[in-house]
Scaffold this active site. Sequence first.
Site, short mmCIF file in Angstrom:
data_model
loop_
_atom_site.label_atom_id
_atom_site.label_comp_id
_atom_site.label_asym_id
_atom_site.label_seq_id
_atom_site.Cartn_x
_atom_site.Cartn_y
_atom_site.Cartn_z
N GLY A 285 -46.50 33.08 -11.78
CA GLY A 285 -46.65 32.73 -13.19
C GLY A 285 -45.85 31.49 -13.54
O GLY A 285 -44.72 31.34 -13.09
N THR B 288 -36.15 17.31 -6.34
CA THR B 288 -36.61 16.02 -5.80
C THR B 288 -35.48 14.99 -5.82
O THR B 288 -35.17 14.35 -4.81
CB THR B 288 -37.81 15.50 -6.62
OG1 THR B 288 -38.83 16.50 -6.59
CG2 THR B 288 -38.36 14.20 -6.05
N CYS C 258 -52.16 33.25 -4.36
CA CYS C 258 -52.82 33.00 -3.09
C CYS C 258 -52.83 34.27 -2.23
O CYS C 258 -51.80 34.68 -1.70
CB CYS C 258 -52.09 31.86 -2.37
SG CYS C 258 -52.72 31.54 -0.73
N ASP D 78 -40.68 37.18 -8.54
CA ASP D 78 -40.53 38.22 -7.54
C ASP D 78 -41.52 38.08 -6.36
O ASP D 78 -41.13 38.14 -5.19
CB ASP D 78 -40.82 39.51 -8.31
CG ASP D 78 -40.38 40.73 -7.57
OD1 ASP D 78 -39.16 40.92 -7.49
OD2 ASP D 78 -41.26 41.45 -7.08
N GLY D 79 -42.80 37.88 -6.69
CA GLY D 79 -43.84 37.76 -5.65
C GLY D 79 -43.61 36.54 -4.78
O GLY D 79 -43.71 36.60 -3.55
N THR E 256 -39.19 32.40 -13.76
CA THR E 256 -40.02 33.42 -14.41
C THR E 256 -39.46 33.71 -15.80
O THR E 256 -38.24 33.77 -15.95
CB THR E 256 -40.08 34.73 -13.60
OG1 THR E 256 -40.57 35.78 -14.45
CG2 THR E 256 -38.73 35.18 -13.07
N ILE E 257 -40.34 33.91 -16.77
CA ILE E 257 -39.83 34.22 -18.11
C ILE E 257 -39.30 35.66 -18.18
O ILE E 257 -38.61 36.01 -19.12
CB ILE E 257 -40.91 34.01 -19.21
CG1 ILE E 257 -42.07 34.99 -19.05
CG2 ILE E 257 -41.40 32.58 -19.23
CD1 ILE E 257 -42.95 35.09 -20.29
N ASP E 258 -39.63 36.47 -17.18
CA ASP E 258 -39.31 37.91 -17.27
C ASP E 258 -37.83 38.24 -17.06
O ASP E 258 -37.39 39.33 -17.41
CB ASP E 258 -40.13 38.70 -16.24
CG ASP E 258 -41.62 38.52 -16.42
OD1 ASP E 258 -42.03 38.20 -17.55
OD2 ASP E 258 -42.36 38.68 -15.44
N ASP F 206 -36.40 39.07 -14.38
CA ASP F 206 -36.32 40.32 -13.62
C ASP F 206 -35.82 40.13 -12.18
O ASP F 206 -36.11 40.94 -11.32
CB ASP F 206 -37.70 41.02 -13.61
CG ASP F 206 -38.79 40.15 -13.02
OD1 ASP F 206 -38.55 38.95 -12.79
OD2 ASP F 206 -39.90 40.66 -12.80
N MET G 44 -43.99 39.93 -23.37
CA MET G 44 -44.13 39.97 -21.91
C MET G 44 -42.86 40.52 -21.26
O MET G 44 -41.90 40.87 -21.96
CB MET G 44 -44.46 38.58 -21.39
CG MET G 44 -45.90 38.18 -21.66
SD MET G 44 -46.28 36.59 -20.92
CE MET G 44 -48.05 36.55 -21.11
N ARG H 229 -43.27 42.11 -17.83
CA ARG H 229 -43.70 43.02 -16.74
C ARG H 229 -42.91 44.32 -16.82
O ARG H 229 -42.90 44.94 -17.86
CB ARG H 229 -43.55 42.33 -15.39
CG ARG H 229 -44.76 41.46 -15.09
CD ARG H 229 -45.02 41.36 -13.63
NE ARG H 229 -44.11 40.41 -13.02
CZ ARG H 229 -44.37 39.76 -11.89
NH1 ARG H 229 -45.50 39.97 -11.25
NH2 ARG H 229 -43.52 38.92 -11.40
N GLU I 267 -36.18 46.51 -35.69
CA GLU I 267 -35.66 47.87 -35.82
C GLU I 267 -35.45 48.56 -34.49
O GLU I 267 -34.61 49.43 -34.35
CB GLU I 267 -36.60 48.70 -36.69
CG GLU I 267 -36.42 48.47 -38.19
CD GLU I 267 -36.53 47.02 -38.61
OE1 GLU I 267 -37.59 46.41 -38.33
OE2 GLU I 267 -35.58 46.48 -39.18
N SER J 86 -39.93 47.27 -44.44
CA SER J 86 -40.77 46.85 -43.32
C SER J 86 -40.05 47.20 -42.02
O SER J 86 -38.83 47.35 -42.01
CB SER J 86 -41.03 45.34 -43.36
OG SER J 86 -39.88 44.64 -42.95
N GLN K 153 -46.03 32.89 -25.08
CA GLN K 153 -44.65 33.05 -24.58
C GLN K 153 -44.36 32.25 -23.32
O GLN K 153 -43.22 32.10 -22.92
CB GLN K 153 -44.38 34.54 -24.28
CG GLN K 153 -44.48 35.43 -25.49
CD GLN K 153 -44.61 36.89 -25.10
OE1 GLN K 153 -43.62 37.58 -24.92
NE2 GLN K 153 -45.82 37.38 -24.94
P1 ADP Z 1 -44.52 35.77 -9.21
O1 ADP Z 1 -43.89 34.87 -8.20
O2 ADP Z 1 -44.51 35.17 -10.59
O3 ADP Z 1 -43.92 37.16 -9.17
P2 ADP Z 1 -46.96 36.77 -7.88
O4 ADP Z 1 -46.50 38.16 -7.75
O5 ADP Z 1 -48.37 36.53 -8.28
O6 ADP Z 1 -46.09 35.89 -8.89
O7 ADP Z 1 -46.74 36.06 -6.45
C1 ADP Z 1 -47.05 34.70 -6.27
C2 ADP Z 1 -47.59 34.48 -4.89
O8 ADP Z 1 -46.61 34.81 -3.90
C3 ADP Z 1 -48.81 35.34 -4.50
O9 ADP Z 1 -50.01 34.83 -5.01
C4 ADP Z 1 -48.77 35.25 -2.99
O10 ADP Z 1 -49.28 34.03 -2.53
C5 ADP Z 1 -47.26 35.27 -2.73
N1 ADP Z 1 -46.85 36.66 -2.43
C6 ADP Z 1 -46.57 37.65 -3.29
N2 ADP Z 1 -46.29 38.82 -2.66
C7 ADP Z 1 -46.41 38.55 -1.33
C8 ADP Z 1 -46.29 39.32 -0.13
N3 ADP Z 1 -45.98 40.61 -0.17
N4 ADP Z 1 -46.50 38.70 1.05
C9 ADP Z 1 -46.80 37.38 1.09
N5 ADP Z 1 -46.96 36.61 0.02
C10 ADP Z 1 -46.76 37.16 -1.19
#
Ligand code: ADP
Length: 326
Positions: A14, A27, A76, A106-107, A129-131, A133, A173, A175, A191, A219, A258
């Site tokens: 995201g 860079t 991806c 996280d991903g 990430t804005i979360d 987390d 948002m 997550r 509140e 309110s 957001q």
């Molecule tokens: P974020 O980084 O914001 O948490 P995502 O969870 O969509 O977003 O993860 C971003 C990208 O990171 C995915 O599209 C994928 O290419 C890669 N990714 C996420 N989880 C895995 C995983 N378990 N193994 C390999 N690549 C991953």
Amino acid sequence: MSQIKCIGILTSGGDAPGMNAAIRAVTRAAIYNGFEVKGIYRGYKGLITGEIVPFRTQNVSNIIQQGGTILKTARCQEFKTPEGRKVAYDTLMKEGIDALVVIGGDGTLTGARIFASEFNFPIVGLPGTIDNDLYGTDTTIGYDTALNTIMDAVDKIRDTATSHERLFFIEVMGRDAGFLALNGAIATGSEAAIIPEISTEVDQLEELIKNGFRKSKNSSIVLVAESPITGGAMHLAERVQKEYPQYDVRVTILGHIQRGGSPTAHDRILASRMGAAAIDALIEGQRNVMIGIRNNEIEYVPFNKAIKNDKPIDRELLNTLRKLSI
Ligand code: ADP
């Protein structure tokens, strides 16, 4: 490390305001230290498709104030497979890239951790990430901007809530993290905040109803974290409406507003410091770490620790919100 000559940089997952400030910092700090830099487009996808261009200082001019990411971002699926990651590795070899800085959530860091260990490849991550987390950093790049956007939006909704004496559930948002909801609620004098972190402990809605929302006011605004654990604002509003038809209930889902916008000073400075620190980390021979800033100090947080090591909600904040919303 002396064998690193060329550093690749990508943004993934995201988008978050401040990612551009981070791209600029990585860079510029890399070039300052004598490295070559290559920009990889569309996150890990760019490693599969070979969308990679050399970056000079001018490539990152005039972007510190822009939201989004000039490198684009994508999700991806191929990178989640060993075959996809092998293609990515071959691309890096072909391009002569011998270290990566990845900016994402996280991903993104999970993907980085897997790739780094599979190919023994040096990667440093930045929390984008804005979360908010990710464990090991007080805030993530983009969080402060999102919080300020929420504050502006809720202030506006408050005008209507007060004029019509309504109860608003506003979904934000985050997550599975309640940082935006909780701090957003404190910043707007809401509140209550309904957050996933304490959903299993108490029925937060029940508690709210028991307290009569806010008896002394005409309110009420409740911020709800979007997580399936809380059920979301719509679900909670339906529950209240059914049980208490006398309340005039409305729902607003803030959505992607957001994620956009010019980053705040906090996020620009955070991203700039973290970007420069990522290059320091590589020079020091650090690998597979996320850059965090805790108590105003740069920290190197191993990927394993940063990912899914739940960042606890500060109980003091919860108590403050409770005390101030009587
Ligand atoms: P974020 O980084 O914001 O948490 P995502 O969870 O969509 O977003 O993860 C971003 C990208 O990171 C995915 O599209 C994928 O290419 C890669 N990714 C996420 N989880 C895995 C995983 N378990 N193994 C390999 N690549 C991953």
